[in-house]
Design a protein around this motif. Structure first.
Motif, PDB file in Angstrom:
ATOM      1  N   TYR A  57     -22.565   6.614   7.772  1.00 34.13           N
ATOM      2  CA  TYR A  57     -21.191   7.048   8.010  1.00 34.13           C
ATOM      3  C   TYR A  57     -21.084   7.841   9.311  1.00 34.13           C
ATOM      4  O   TYR A  57     -20.181   7.618  10.118  1.00 34.13           O
ATOM      5  CB  TYR A  57     -20.684   7.890   6.842  1.00 34.13           C
ATOM      6  CG  TYR A  57     -19.301   8.440   7.072  1.00 34.13           C
ATOM      7  CD1 TYR A  57     -18.195   7.598   7.100  1.00 34.13           C
ATOM      8  CD2 TYR A  57     -19.095   9.795   7.281  1.00 34.13           C
ATOM      9  CE1 TYR A  57     -16.924   8.088   7.320  1.00 34.13           C
ATOM     10  CE2 TYR A  57     -17.831  10.295   7.495  1.00 34.13           C
ATOM     11  CZ  TYR A  57     -16.754   9.441   7.516  1.00 34.13           C
ATOM     12  OH  TYR A  57     -15.493   9.927   7.743  1.00 34.13           O
ATOM     13  N   TYR A 129     -17.860   6.322   3.638  1.00 36.99           N
ATOM     14  CA  TYR A 129     -18.566   5.169   4.178  1.00 36.99           C
ATOM     15  C   TYR A 129     -18.298   3.929   3.321  1.00 36.99           C
ATOM     16  O   TYR A 129     -18.030   2.847   3.845  1.00 36.99           O
ATOM     17  CB  TYR A 129     -20.064   5.450   4.265  1.00 36.99           C
ATOM     18  CG  TYR A 129     -20.861   4.287   4.785  1.00 36.99           C
ATOM     19  CD1 TYR A 129     -20.692   3.842   6.086  1.00 36.99           C
ATOM     20  CD2 TYR A 129     -21.757   3.619   3.975  1.00 36.99           C
ATOM     21  CE1 TYR A 129     -21.406   2.770   6.570  1.00 36.99           C
ATOM     22  CE2 TYR A 129     -22.479   2.547   4.444  1.00 36.99           C
ATOM     23  CZ  TYR A 129     -22.294   2.125   5.746  1.00 36.99           C
ATOM     24  OH  TYR A 129     -23.005   1.047   6.220  1.00 36.99           O
ATOM     25  N   ARG A 132     -14.790   2.757   4.068  1.00 39.62           N
ATOM     26  CA  ARG A 132     -14.676   2.145   5.395  1.00 39.62           C
ATOM     27  C   ARG A 132     -15.299   0.751   5.398  1.00 39.62           C
ATOM     28  O   ARG A 132     -14.738  -0.185   5.948  1.00 39.62           O
ATOM     29  CB  ARG A 132     -15.354   3.025   6.447  1.00 39.62           C
ATOM     30  CG  ARG A 132     -15.214   2.444   7.849  1.00 39.62           C
ATOM     31  CD  ARG A 132     -15.697   3.374   8.900  1.00 39.62           C
ATOM     32  NE  ARG A 132     -17.091   3.732   8.695  1.00 39.62           N
ATOM     33  CZ  ARG A 132     -17.687   4.697   9.354  1.00 39.62           C
ATOM     34  NH1 ARG A 132     -17.035   5.425  10.217  1.00 39.62           N
ATOM     35  NH2 ARG A 132     -18.950   4.956   9.120  1.00 39.62           N
TER      36      ARG A 132
END
Length: 141
Positions: A57, A129, A132
């Motif tokens: 991330y 993360y 995303r």
């Protein structure tokens, strides 16, 4: 900020790992029950995966398997909740039944606060993360 946190998290992981395997005498490991050993190794695996997710991330990496990170963030949330509650229970036990000559209340309080911050930001990084990665279209590489 996330890059600094990722490096700090990695250093803490390596430090705790070295404490567990290098500085502790083998007699302590022999005294642990098989459930405690299994919990230790499961925690080691979860924390190692969390460290990879935080680094991914923070440094915008794509770490396969991409479908792993979203469900893992909830496994990590459960692990963080377990470790936080276990540490909080130890603090409550220390408060309710103090032993003579035990001055560890302040350090236990700071340790719990540090663990809560580390757990929260560790989970938040892995969760972000996972979100995303789930929102990005699959690349045709």
């Amino acid at each position: 900020m996330w890059k600094a946190f990722a490096v700090l998290y990695g250093l803490i992981f390596v430090f705790v790992l070295s404490l567990a395997f290098v500085t502790l005498p083998p007699e302590i490991a022999v005294q642990l029950s098989s459930a405690d050993r299994a919990l230790f190794y499961a925690g080691l695996a979860v924390e190692f995966a969390a460290m990879i997710g935080i680094f991914a991330y923070a440094f915008d990496l794509r770490v396969p398997p991409l479908s792993f990170w979203r469900p893992f963030s909830w496994v990590l949330a459960c692990w963080c909740l377990y470790t936080s509650l276990a540490d909080a229970w130890d603090l409550v036990t220390l408060i309710t039944s103090p032993q003579p000559g035990d001055e560890g209340l302040l350090s236990a309080s700071f340790g719990l606060l540090f663990l809560l911050l580390l757990n929260y930001f560790g989970w938040l990084g892995v969760w972000r993360y996972g979100r995303r990665i789930a929102q990005q279209p699959a690349s045709m590489a």
